[in-house]
Each structure stands twice: as structure tokens, then as C-alpha cells.
Design a protein around this motif. Structure first.
Motif, mmCIF file in Angstrom:
data_model
loop_
_atom_site.group_PDB
_atom_site.id
_atom_site.type_symbol
_atom_site.label_atom_id
_atom_site.label_comp_id
_atom_site.label_asym_id
_atom_site.label_seq_id
_atom_site.Cartn_x
_atom_site.Cartn_y
_atom_site.Cartn_z
ATOM 1 N N ASN A 8 -84.105 34.335 34.833
ATOM 2 C CA ASN A 8 -82.832 34.245 34.105
ATOM 3 C C ASN A 8 -82.909 33.159 33.032
ATOM 4 O O ASN A 8 -83.308 32.034 33.315
ATOM 5 N N TYR A 10 -81.602 30.305 30.486
ATOM 6 C CA TYR A 10 -80.536 29.302 30.520
ATOM 7 C C TYR A 10 -80.727 28.291 29.406
ATOM 8 O O TYR A 10 -81.793 28.194 28.806
ATOM 9 N N ASP A 28 -76.643 26.007 31.631
ATOM 10 C CA ASP A 28 -75.675 27.054 31.307
ATOM 11 C C ASP A 28 -76.420 28.380 31.215
ATOM 12 O O ASP A 28 -77.303 28.548 30.383
ATOM 13 N N GLY A 30 -74.859 31.265 30.672
ATOM 14 C CA GLY A 30 -74.086 32.179 29.836
ATOM 15 C C GLY A 30 -73.411 33.262 30.650
ATOM 16 O O GLY A 30 -73.159 33.108 31.842
ATOM 17 N N SER A 31 -73.143 34.382 30.020
ATOM 18 C CA SER A 31 -72.400 35.457 30.682
ATOM 19 C C SER A 31 -73.280 36.296 31.610
ATOM 20 O O SER A 31 -72.794 37.211 32.257
ATOM 21 N N SER A 32 -74.573 35.981 31.716
ATOM 22 C CA SER A 32 -75.478 36.772 32.549
ATOM 23 C C SER A 32 -75.376 36.432 34.031
ATOM 24 O O SER A 32 -75.999 37.096 34.852
ATOM 25 N N PRO A 34 -72.758 35.123 37.489
ATOM 26 C CA PRO A 34 -71.385 34.942 37.987
ATOM 27 C C PRO A 34 -70.897 33.499 37.844
ATOM 28 O O PRO A 34 -69.742 33.253 37.552
ATOM 29 N N ASN A 35 -71.784 32.537 38.080
ATOM 30 C CA ASN A 35 -71.466 31.125 37.927
ATOM 31 C C ASN A 35 -72.315 30.621 36.764
ATOM 32 O O ASN A 35 -73.439 30.189 36.963
ATOM 33 N N SER A 36 -71.798 30.718 35.547
ATOM 34 C CA SER A 36 -72.620 30.452 34.371
ATOM 35 C C SER A 36 -73.115 29.011 34.313
ATOM 36 O O SER A 36 -74.184 28.744 33.795
ATOM 37 N N ASN A 37 -72.340 28.060 34.842
ATOM 38 C CA ASN A 37 -72.754 26.662 34.832
ATOM 39 C C ASN A 37 -73.285 26.281 36.203
ATOM 40 O O ASN A 37 -72.557 26.296 37.183
#
Length: 78
Positions: A8, A10, A28, A30-32, A34-37
């Protein structure tokens, strides 16, 4: 852009050491995710905590005990 061990992508958003000598790092996804941060702490007493992009968390108390909480909210102790 860097990737985690699941591939993934980041963006590294910060890191440092607080006054207690505990290291932290934030990312971060991003939108990829569920918990972006997501973030982790590595504490001076040997314990550490991860908040993962999937929404799960993992805590190791540095003394052989750990707790994993999957994104569904069910927890398990090891």
C-alpha cells in the motif's frame, strides 16, 4: 511514493521523539485505506503501539504481553 509490507502506498507525514524519549511516526494512506492516517509509537520502556491503515491496532507492553484489535472491533490477547 513508499509502500508498506502489503504494497500500500503512503506519504510520510511526520516523526519525532517526545519528552519521554518515545519515538512516533505517522503515515497517510489516502483514500485507499479505511483508516487513512496510521501511526506507531516505540516507547523507551520497550513497549510499542501500532494503529494500522486497515483500522486494526496492535499493542505490545514490552514484557511479553500483546493485544491485537482487528478492524471489526474484536480483540484478542496473546
Amino acid at each position: 511514493m513508499p509502500t508498506d509490507n502489503q504494497g500500500n502506498s503512503y506519504q510520510h507525514t511526520g516523526s519525532g521523539t517526545n519528552s519521554q524519549g518515545n519515538h512516533w511516526c505517522s503515515r497517510d494512506f489516502g483514500s485507499s485505506a479505511p483508516n487513512s492516517n496510521s501511526y506507531h509509537y516505540s516507547n523507551s520502556n520497550g513497549s510499542y503501539y501500532y494503529s494500522n491503515p486497515s483500522g486494526s491496532t496492535y499493542h505490545n507492553n514490552g514484557q511479553g504481553g500483546s493485544t491485537y484489535t482487528p478492524s471489526s472491533g474484536n480483540s484478542g490477547k496473546k
